[in-house]
Design a protein around this motif. Structure first.
Motif, PDB file in Angstrom:
ATOM      1  N   GLU A 296       0.824  -1.198   0.000  1.00 18.04           N
ATOM      2  CA  GLU A 296       0.000   0.000   0.000  1.00 18.04           C
ATOM      3  C   GLU A 296       0.866   1.258   0.000  1.00 18.04           C
ATOM      4  O   GLU A 296       0.560   2.241  -0.692  1.00 18.04           O
TER       5      GLU A 296
ATOM      6  N   LEU B 198       2.192   1.653  -3.535  1.00 23.18           N
ATOM      7  CA  LEU B 198       1.168   2.138  -4.449  1.00 23.18           C
ATOM      8  C   LEU B 198       0.870   3.611  -4.222  1.00 23.18           C
ATOM      9  O   LEU B 198       0.657   4.374  -5.184  1.00 23.18           O
ATOM     10  N   ILE B 199       0.847   4.021  -2.952  1.00 24.85           N
ATOM     11  CA  ILE B 199       0.602   5.438  -2.660  1.00 24.85           C
ATOM     12  C   ILE B 199       1.733   6.303  -3.216  1.00 24.85           C
ATOM     13  O   ILE B 199       1.494   7.355  -3.825  1.00 24.85           O
TER      14      ILE B 199
ATOM     15  N   GLU C  25       3.656   5.529  -5.732  1.00 26.88           N
ATOM     16  CA  GLU C  25       3.562   5.508  -7.187  1.00 26.88           C
ATOM     17  C   GLU C  25       2.462   6.459  -7.675  1.00 26.88           C
ATOM     18  O   GLU C  25       2.640   7.179  -8.671  1.00 26.88           O
ATOM     19  N   MET C  26       1.310   6.468  -6.981  1.00 24.43           N
ATOM     20  CA  MET C  26       0.235   7.390  -7.359  1.00 24.43           C
ATOM     21  C   MET C  26       0.676   8.843  -7.195  1.00 24.43           C
ATOM     22  O   MET C  26       0.380   9.694  -8.062  1.00 24.43           O
ATOM     23  N   MET C  27       1.383   9.141  -6.110  1.00 27.61           N
ATOM     24  CA  MET C  27       1.863  10.497  -5.924  1.00 27.61           C
ATOM     25  C   MET C  27       2.874  10.876  -7.001  1.00 27.61           C
ATOM     26  O   MET C  27       2.879  12.016  -7.490  1.00 27.61           O
TER      27      MET C  27
ATOM     28  N   GLU D 262       3.027   9.634 -10.111  1.00 25.01           N
ATOM     29  CA  GLU D 262       2.300   9.841 -11.358  1.00 25.01           C
ATOM     30  C   GLU D 262       1.531  11.156 -11.344  1.00 25.01           C
ATOM     31  O   GLU D 262       1.454  11.861 -12.365  1.00 25.01           O
ATOM     32  N   ALA D 263       0.929  11.483 -10.190  1.00 27.04           N
ATOM     33  CA  ALA D 263       0.211  12.758 -10.100  1.00 27.04           C
ATOM     34  C   ALA D 263       1.165  13.934 -10.266  1.00 27.04           C
ATOM     35  O   ALA D 263       0.826  14.941 -10.912  1.00 27.04           O
TER      36      ALA D 263
ATOM     37  N   GLU E 281       2.032  14.190 -13.920  1.00 26.29           N
ATOM     38  CA  GLU E 281       0.920  14.769 -14.655  1.00 26.29           C
ATOM     39  C   GLU E 281       0.829  16.276 -14.435  1.00 26.29           C
ATOM     40  O   GLU E 281       0.560  17.042 -15.373  1.00 26.29           O
TER      41      GLU E 281
END
Length: 362
Positions: free
Chosen positions: A327, A330-331, A333-335, A337-338, A341
């Motif tokens: 987890e 994943l957090i 990785e999401m940060m 990618e954000a 972006e």
């Protein structure tokens, strides 16, 4: 038992547990340590300080807790009975049945702002006494059985005698309790000192290993305790008492003749010793070295077992720890990618503004 009188006075039962367990330096007969050269410090009972500590623990863990439970349950019972009596006088004998549930609950006793704090404090103090002085407890682990008898009265009190508590804030929490911190270290060290210093375990063990010849076997290390009481007492000449400690009588009314010598718990030379009278004997240093060695070995052994158990039984299972790590990954990785972006949008916005500005030029 020795036939000579004793030279020490018993302690009182109203002292605190630490004061009873570790009496400190009181001196010896004829040379007591006094505060401001006036007040003599208290000494242990002739049987040792452990029995006093055991009695104090019994009073705290049994009698005091029983009285507290009686008062915690008896006070709201009496108050609610008086409230019901007043309501019957005002609204008739069937007033309670005619009231709605919310009004009947409101007629119960309100809890003060520190009610739960007192409940938690009581459990914390009980846990502290149980763990810090478990070596002198009057029974095997008195805390869990007492807690078992304490839970039903508390449940009955909160459900039927007190109003329901209001949730004031969720910020003040007790925590998980997984990391006791310094309390566990203090418990191990205190119990080590209680066993080594307060009890007679180490002196008896030293005597058993070094005085086997007194049993008539002619071999040492027979672990024989014959003559231990006599070996643990030292001799004192009554005429060497200080002026403030001179006995009121010479003992002739009890023994038929004046008492010249008495005995006390210590390892000191005789008053007529060719060396220095009342100095420490070699047995005292043997016992002291054994006590210090026991404290070091005991605490290291307990901490080693504790760390071994903590290693074999982790706080979090392996699968749960792997899920938490996944987890977290994943957090992150999401940060990431954000953030990419966001940077891409800023880059495109800059290009768009640059083109618009370039096209606007003549």
């Amino acid at each position: 038992r020795p036939s000579m009188p004793r030279c020490i006075q018993p302690r009182t039962e109203s002292d605190s547990t630490f004061y009873i367990a570790f009496p400190g330096f009181t001196g010896r007969s004829g040379a007591y340590i006094r505060l401001i050269n006036r007040w003599k410090l208290e000494e242990c009972h002739p049987s040792g300080c452990l029995i006093d500590l055991c009695m104090q623990m019994g009073i705290i863990m049994v009698l005091k807790q029983t009285w507290n439970n009686f008062m915690e349950l008896g006070y709201p019972l009496i108050q609610n009975w008086w409230t019901r009596r007043r309501l019957r006088q005002e609204h008739g004998p069937n007033a309670k049945a005619s009231f709605p549930q919310w009004e009947r609950d409101y007629n119960l006793q309100p809890m003060n702002a520190y009610g739960l704090f007192d409940e938690y404090l009581e459990m914390i103090l009980q846990f502290g006494f149980t763990t810090i002085f478990v070596a002198a407890s009057p029974g095997p682990a008195p805390g869990p059985p007492q807690q078992h008898h304490r839970d039903p009265p508390d449940a009955y009190k909160f459900v039927t005698q007190w109003r329901r508590l209001y949730l004031s804030s969720q910020r003040h929490r007790l925590g998980s309790g997984r990391h006791p911190g310094g309390h566990g270290i203090l418990s191990v060290i205190t119990n080590a000192f209680v066993i080594a210093v307060t009890s007679d375990f180490i002196p008896r063990l030293v005597y058993a290993y070094n005085a086997g010849h007194v049993c008539g076997q002619g071999r040492a290390r027979e672990r024989c305790m014959m003559g231990y009481v006599n070996a643990s007492l030292s001799m004192f000449r009554v005429s060497d008492f200080e002026n403030t400690s001179v006995p009121r009588t010479d003992g002739s009314d009890m023994f038929g003749e004046a008492v010249k010598y008495c005995r006390y718990r210590d390892y000191r030379e005789r008053p007529d010793s060719p060396g220095e009278p009342y100095s420490y004997t070699l047995q005292f240093w043997h016992v002291l070295a054994a006590r210090l060695a026991f404290i070091i070995v005991f605490e290291h052994m307990v901490f080693t077992i504790k760390n071994l158990i903590a290693y074999l039984i982790p706080d979090l299972p392996k699968d749960l720890r792997d899920r938490m790590r996944r987890e977290k990954y994943l957090i992150q990785e999401m940060m990431y990618e954000a953030e990419l972006e966001r940077l891409q949008k800023e880059k495109n916005e800059k290009k768009k503004n640059y083109r618009a500005h370039h096209n606007a030029l003549p």
